[in-house]
Scaffold this motif. Structure first.
Motif, PDB file in Angstrom:
ATOM      1  N   TYR A  80     -94.266  64.082-145.370  1.00 48.47           N
ATOM      2  CA  TYR A  80     -95.551  63.487-144.994  1.00 48.47           C
ATOM      3  C   TYR A  80     -96.108  64.158-143.738  1.00 48.47           C
ATOM      4  O   TYR A  80     -95.356  64.682-142.907  1.00 48.47           O
ATOM      5  N   LEU A  81     -97.408  64.083-143.606  1.00 50.60           N
ATOM      6  CA  LEU A  81     -98.060  64.528-142.376  1.00 50.60           C
ATOM      7  C   LEU A  81     -99.087  63.469-141.993  1.00 50.60           C
ATOM      8  O   LEU A  81    -100.125  63.337-142.648  1.00 50.60           O
ATOM      9  N   GLN A  82     -98.755  62.701-140.955  1.00 57.55           N
ATOM     10  CA  GLN A  82     -99.688  61.717-140.424  1.00 57.55           C
ATOM     11  C   GLN A  82    -100.561  62.403-139.391  1.00 57.55           C
ATOM     12  O   GLN A  82    -100.051  62.971-138.423  1.00 57.55           O
ATOM     13  N   MET A  83    -101.863  62.352-139.611  1.00 56.66           N
ATOM     14  CA  MET A  83    -102.801  63.033-138.729  1.00 56.66           C
ATOM     15  C   MET A  83    -103.720  62.004-138.088  1.00 56.66           C
ATOM     16  O   MET A  83    -104.463  61.305-138.783  1.00 56.66           O
ATOM     17  N   ASN A  84    -103.621  61.892-136.781  1.00 58.98           N
ATOM     18  CA  ASN A  84    -104.446  60.957-136.015  1.00 58.98           C
ATOM     19  C   ASN A  84    -105.381  61.721-135.083  1.00 58.98           C
ATOM     20  O   ASN A  84    -105.191  62.905-134.834  1.00 58.98           O
ATOM     21  N   SER A  85    -106.371  61.002-134.581  1.00 66.78           N
ATOM     22  CA  SER A  85    -107.329  61.604-133.637  1.00 66.78           C
ATOM     23  C   SER A  85    -107.856  62.935-134.153  1.00 66.78           C
ATOM     24  O   SER A  85    -107.893  63.934-133.427  1.00 66.78           O
ATOM     25  N   LEU A  86    -108.263  62.939-135.390  1.00 64.36           N
ATOM     26  CA  LEU A  86    -108.699  64.187-136.020  1.00 64.36           C
ATOM     27  C   LEU A  86    -109.955  64.737-135.371  1.00 64.36           C
ATOM     28  O   LEU A  86    -110.831  63.977-134.908  1.00 64.36           O
ATOM     29  N   LYS A  87    -110.032  66.045-135.347  1.00 65.49           N
ATOM     30  CA  LYS A  87    -111.154  66.770-134.745  1.00 65.49           C
ATOM     31  C   LYS A  87    -111.810  67.647-135.809  1.00 65.49           C
ATOM     32  O   LYS A  87    -111.149  68.057-136.775  1.00 65.49           O
ATOM     33  N   PRO A  88    -113.066  67.986-135.629  1.00 66.77           N
ATOM     34  CA  PRO A  88    -113.715  68.882-136.604  1.00 66.77           C
ATOM     35  C   PRO A  88    -112.955  70.191-136.798  1.00 66.77           C
ATOM     36  O   PRO A  88    -112.936  70.739-137.909  1.00 66.77           O
ATOM     37  N   GLU A  89    -112.317  70.674-135.756  1.00 69.78           N
ATOM     38  CA  GLU A  89    -111.567  71.931-135.874  1.00 69.78           C
ATOM     39  C   GLU A  89    -110.285  71.786-136.683  1.00 69.78           C
ATOM     40  O   GLU A  89    -109.620  72.780-136.971  1.00 69.78           O
ATOM     41  N   ASP A  90    -109.931  70.586-137.066  1.00 69.59           N
ATOM     42  CA  ASP A  90    -108.798  70.376-137.970  1.00 69.59           C
ATOM     43  C   ASP A  90    -109.194  70.585-139.437  1.00 69.59           C
ATOM     44  O   ASP A  90    -108.342  70.567-140.332  1.00 69.59           O
ATOM     45  N   THR A  91    -110.470  70.767-139.684  1.00 73.95           N
ATOM     46  CA  THR A  91    -110.952  70.986-141.050  1.00 73.95           C
ATOM     47  C   THR A  91    -110.331  72.246-141.642  1.00 73.95           C
ATOM     48  O   THR A  91    -110.406  73.318-141.056  1.00 73.95           O
ATOM     49  N   ALA A  92    -109.693  72.084-142.783  1.00 71.59           N
ATOM     50  CA  ALA A  92    -108.997  73.202-143.436  1.00 71.59           C
ATOM     51  C   ALA A  92    -108.398  72.707-144.749  1.00 71.59           C
ATOM     52  O   ALA A  92    -108.368  71.504-145.009  1.00 71.59           O
ATOM     53  N   VAL A  93    -107.907  73.659-145.519  1.00 73.81           N
ATOM     54  CA  VAL A  93    -107.031  73.318-146.631  1.00 73.81           C
ATOM     55  C   VAL A  93    -105.612  73.263-146.075  1.00 73.81           C
ATOM     56  O   VAL A  93    -105.174  74.204-145.411  1.00 73.81           O
ATOM     57  N   TYR A  94    -104.937  72.169-146.350  1.00 75.76           N
ATOM     58  CA  TYR A  94    -103.582  71.970-145.849  1.00 75.76           C
ATOM     59  C   TYR A  94    -102.576  72.202-146.979  1.00 75.76           C
ATOM     60  O   TYR A  94    -102.728  71.664-148.076  1.00 75.76           O
ATOM     61  N   TYR A  95    -101.570  73.008-146.665  1.00 75.58           N
ATOM     62  CA  TYR A  95    -100.542  73.357-147.633  1.00 75.58           C
ATOM     63  C   TYR A  95     -99.178  72.910-147.137  1.00 75.58           C
ATOM     64  O   TYR A  95     -98.870  73.047-145.947  1.00 75.58           O
ATOM     65  N   CYS A  96     -98.359  72.433-148.044  1.00 76.65           N
ATOM     66  CA  CYS A  96     -96.944  72.278-147.699  1.00 76.65           C
ATOM     67  C   CYS A  96     -96.176  73.440-148.322  1.00 76.65           C
ATOM     68  O   CYS A  96     -96.605  74.033-149.313  1.00 76.65           O
ATOM     69  N   ALA A  97     -95.065  73.755-147.704  1.00 76.01           N
ATOM     70  CA  ALA A  97     -94.265  74.888-148.144  1.00 76.01           C
ATOM     71  C   ALA A  97     -92.801  74.614-147.865  1.00 76.01           C
ATOM     72  O   ALA A  97     -92.460  73.775-147.014  1.00 76.01           O
ATOM     73  N   ALA A  98     -91.947  75.353-148.564  1.00 74.19           N
ATOM     74  CA  ALA A  98     -90.509  75.138-148.448  1.00 74.19           C
ATOM     75  C   ALA A  98     -89.772  76.459-148.342  1.00 74.19           C
ATOM     76  O   ALA A  98     -90.188  77.465-148.924  1.00 74.19           O
TER      77      ALA A  98
END
Length: 122
Positions: A80-98
């Protein structure tokens, strides 16, 4: 072989929160270091955070420290990735990887999900 499927992305206002999930196939999820990466339009894919196989160690990019929290549930084959206090610069496609050993470099990860879009409006 590991198959990864992210979910939980969406549109949120600045200051808001989102929680991403990444479900993994297979029975050896605990054998893998898991990472979250993100890629904004026109930019290179960048490291966000990684978590060790048993969840005892984490490493965060400076840009998200104190705002994002990674966790994993090996019984559910999910990170999981809990994201708080989000900012416009956090805008992106988020990928998980192993991958099997520790790294924060995208090119060293062996298996990737398809990505989930996170958009933060100002």
């Amino acid at each position: 072989q590991v198959q990864l499927v992210e979910s939980g992305g969406g549109l949120v206002q600045a200051g808001g929160s989102l929680k991403l999930s990444c479900a993994a196939s297979g029975r050896t999820f605990s054998a893998y270091v898991m990472g979250w990466f993100r890629q904004a339009p026109g930019k290179e894919r960048e490291f966000v955070v990684a978590i060790s196989r048993l969840g005892r160690s984490t490493d965060y990019a400076d840009s998200v420290k104190g705002r994002f929290t990674i966790s994993r549930d090996n019984a559910k084959n999910t990170v999981y990735l809990q994201m708080n206090s989000l900012k416009p610069e956090d805008t992106a496609v988020y990928y998980c990887a192993a991958r099997r050993t520790w790294s924060s470099l995208p090119m060293e990860y062996d298996w990737w999900g398809q990505g989930t879009q996170v958009t933060v409006s100002s």
